[in-house]
Design an enzyme around this catalytic site. Sequence first.
Site, PDB file in Angstrom:
ATOM      1  N   ASP A 137       2.112  -2.983  -6.883  1.00 42.49           N
ATOM      2  CA  ASP A 137       2.217  -4.373  -6.460  1.00 42.49           C
ATOM      3  C   ASP A 137       1.297  -5.286  -7.266  1.00 42.49           C
ATOM      4  OD1 ASP A 137       3.193  -6.476  -4.946  1.00 42.49           O
ATOM      5  OD2 ASP A 137       3.064  -5.350  -3.079  1.00 42.49           O
ATOM      6  N   ASP A 170      -1.233   5.142  -1.943  1.00 37.11           N
ATOM      7  CA  ASP A 170      -0.306   4.058  -2.268  1.00 37.11           C
ATOM      8  C   ASP A 170      -0.524   2.939  -1.245  1.00 37.11           C
ATOM      9  OD1 ASP A 170       1.910   2.739  -3.437  1.00 37.11           O
ATOM     10  OD2 ASP A 170       3.246   3.547  -1.910  1.00 37.11           O
ATOM     11  N   LYS A 171       0.018   1.758  -1.510  1.00 34.44           N
ATOM     12  CA  LYS A 171      -0.138   0.649  -0.562  1.00 34.44           C
ATOM     13  C   LYS A 171       1.134   0.428   0.246  1.00 34.44           C
ATOM     14  CE  LYS A 171       0.534  -3.577  -1.754  1.00 34.44           C
ATOM     15  NZ  LYS A 171       1.555  -4.023  -0.762  1.00 34.44           N
ATOM     16  N   THR A 213      -1.406   1.014  -6.577  1.00 38.65           N
ATOM     17  CA  THR A 213      -0.159   0.381  -6.158  1.00 38.65           C
ATOM     18  C   THR A 213       0.544  -0.260  -7.342  1.00 38.65           C
ATOM     19  OG1 THR A 213       0.780  -1.347  -4.742  1.00 38.65           O
ATOM     20  CG2 THR A 213      -1.459  -1.702  -5.535  1.00 38.65           C
TER      21      THR A 213
END
Length: 912
Positions: free
Chosen positions: A544, A244-245, A542
Amino acid sequence: MVCPGLASGLFYCGPLAPRGSGGSQSWQKRPLHSASSCFIRTDQLDGETDWKLKVAVSCTQRLPALGDLFSISAYVYAQKPQLDIHSFEGTFTREDSDPPIHESLSIENTLWANTIVASGTVIGVVIYTGKETRSVMNTSNPKNKVGLLDLELNQLTKALFVALVALSVVMVTLQGFVGPWYRSLFRFLLLFSYIIPISLRVNLDMGKAAYGWMIMKDESIPGTVVRTSTIPEELGRLVYLLTDKTGTLTQNEMVFKRLHLGTVSYGADTMDEIQGHLRNPCPQMQSQAGGNNASSTPPRKAQSSAPKVRKSVSSRVHEAVKAIALCHNVSPVYESRAGVGGEAEYAEADQDFSDGNRTYQAASPDEVALVQWTESVGLTLVSRDLGSVQLRTPSGQIQTYCILQMFPFTSESKRMGVIVRDESTAEITFYMKGADVAMSSIVQYNDWLEEECGNMAREGLRTLVVAKRALTEEQYQDFESRYSQAKLSIHDRALKVAAVVESLERQMELLCLTGVEDRLQADVRPTLELLRNAGIKIWMLTGDKLETATCIAKSSHLVSRTQDIHIFRPVTNRGEAHLELNAFRRKHDCALVISGDSLEVCLKYYEHELAELACQCPAVVCCRCSPTQKARIAKLLQHHTGKRTCAVGDGGNDVSMIQAADCGIGIEGKEGRQASLAADFSVTQFRHIGRLLMVHGRSSYKRSAALGQFVMHRGLIISTMQAVFSSVFYFASVPLYQGFLMVGYATIYTMFPVFSLVLDQDVKPETAMLYPELYKDLTKGRSLSFKTFLVWVLISIYQGGILMYGALLLFESEFVHVLAISFTALILTELLMVALTIRTWHWLMAVAEVLSLGCYVASLAFLNEYFDVAFITTVTFVWKVSAITMVSCLPLYVLKYLKRKLSPPSYTKLTS
């Protein structure tokens, strides 16, 4: 509000109810928003820790009392349940008014299940429940994880079972199938049953428990928790790492670093110059300050018609900072205290508006960083509701702006905008900010934007381009009517709304370029480099935005600066996916960046092709990924490559991925402990993963491989001796050793030295961390394979044959001497073989060897029914045992020495 699961139309949002009662006092956060909005936290759904503003349906806000909600006649039209957590389309229609009121519902009007109302109270209608909610649709069922080493040992055990049956059949065949041969067959199966290593599972499980204890006691990775006792060896076999980021690679803390105006650039050390400009208002600002009465100057014409005059640096700084302070979705939040009587002091006159009492909340931490920066240079956001924004200048003057329209950020548009009216001058201005790829075609021609964006990106900064356009009242009224009509569309609403907004995005005036740094977790860069050198391919998954993900991939050195990046264009159908995959196929050695929507289309039509191409990339970044997509990517890699995958995450949205991967690592961070509790291993920082894999993964795999093969060897050697014994005595199905000898052989005589192999290590931890390339050899599985298994089988046959034939050749008068000589030589051979296998001695290993030998010697006094005590105390017994043991072990020691000299393993070259 719609609550889709609690699910989705905000009908009423009120202020937070007081939490104090009686004489108690309690503190609470209260946003400076009207009762028509609230804040929610979505960290367990999408991994983002910032509060998000949600807005109620406007027509329900005009009702005199809350009870009137139950007397109106209205209905909600909502789209069918789907996985996407970033979009919602629906309409709210009130039928009891004339004419009927139609309002559009979007993601701003929704509260998903599994999110938390952080501030405010909500009355809503539930649309999606149970399995239809976004959180449940994005959750996958956990699976029982079995390590690759266990699967390999299962295969070897099956081979041993086949060997057991084959050997028994051969014995019966050589016996000539005399009499009731099937009885002899079953007796041989029982006699040779030691070929099947029944104690293997016990030894391995005890070893896994020991590995877990060592990991948790490692002072170099404090706070690490092992939550599974079945797969520690998987840490040494990983090929793909899915991470994950937000909160995993980054701290999710933004810091404003750079402001560029085209001719002048301001960094962290020159921000005081901006403060100086803002303290000295330019003439334009002074003229506006004087016009705060109702008879202010009429709105001027659109700026594009005015003659272009080169502005001073001071005026450009003013405009840029004002644009940054206005163009956002940030809300100032003040701490308010419940009164003694239990009622909150909601009156603004009683509110503490001091700077130290103010915090900012927004859907994106980038925006909070920008607004915090404008405050630091003197222009402070003090108040905001759905209709207005108030700024305080360095001189203390309050400037009020009316918000006419808001255009939120979307992954398609890559920009957000706001139309405001200055209440002192009645000027209408359209401010917009966004990614450089989206804004470069919108702003007026310039010769510096592209170059400076590249410079900031190379510094690892996230860039935003800020622009503005002045509008006349007529232009705005025309836009508003078209925009309202587009928002009520049921079909292709997003396209129609975007088309109307784009009509405003023409020849906008470029104001500035901002650079914000997303701080990485400690030692992320060296850890990623370590993993890459170890041959592990890293994929960043991610939720995002694409630009943010790409920027972090560069700043964390997941993608090296010299490496090309192929951004997979958005595709919606099979034809587009085919063309884009062909374009990607022509690229070589470049990192791939792909969005969740495009990924979904490609997986639907070209799953094999996408997996084949992506696996060749040095790094892959998937943005706008839903939790189920993350899990699906993990399964895709397992299915197409057959390699072991590891998932790393810190939020509830990473749980599905962690459970789907062969090995899940959770990080305890800002997003709670949901991922940490669901994972197989829990760490406190991303940098600890390097040591967890390089040191503990390597040790666990190497030790279990040696332990497993030695336990098999222990059973094979005694079965070989039984086979030789039966062959010599006319294939009689008579046991060689009986009773306590067999029990003691598998337990107190050999158990401690064999289990002490869990303390062995081929290289020191420091060497394993210094030379991560050593990890590549582990993924090839050479420590435990059919080749090494056959070597151990040959060793067992050789030693078993030597021990039995030697004892038969050297015994003189009584058969009981054969038992004494062969069993004693067998015990000594096992102890010497453990010593031969060990690569690094530990004091407990020596204790185990001496203890086992001592137990055997001591027990000889009690084994009268098996051994002739008078014989075993003679010199003859000692030299015969020594000779047989020497013949069985010495050649193996010589071979091991020659192999280490002629073909040394890679790690010996580093340690010598």
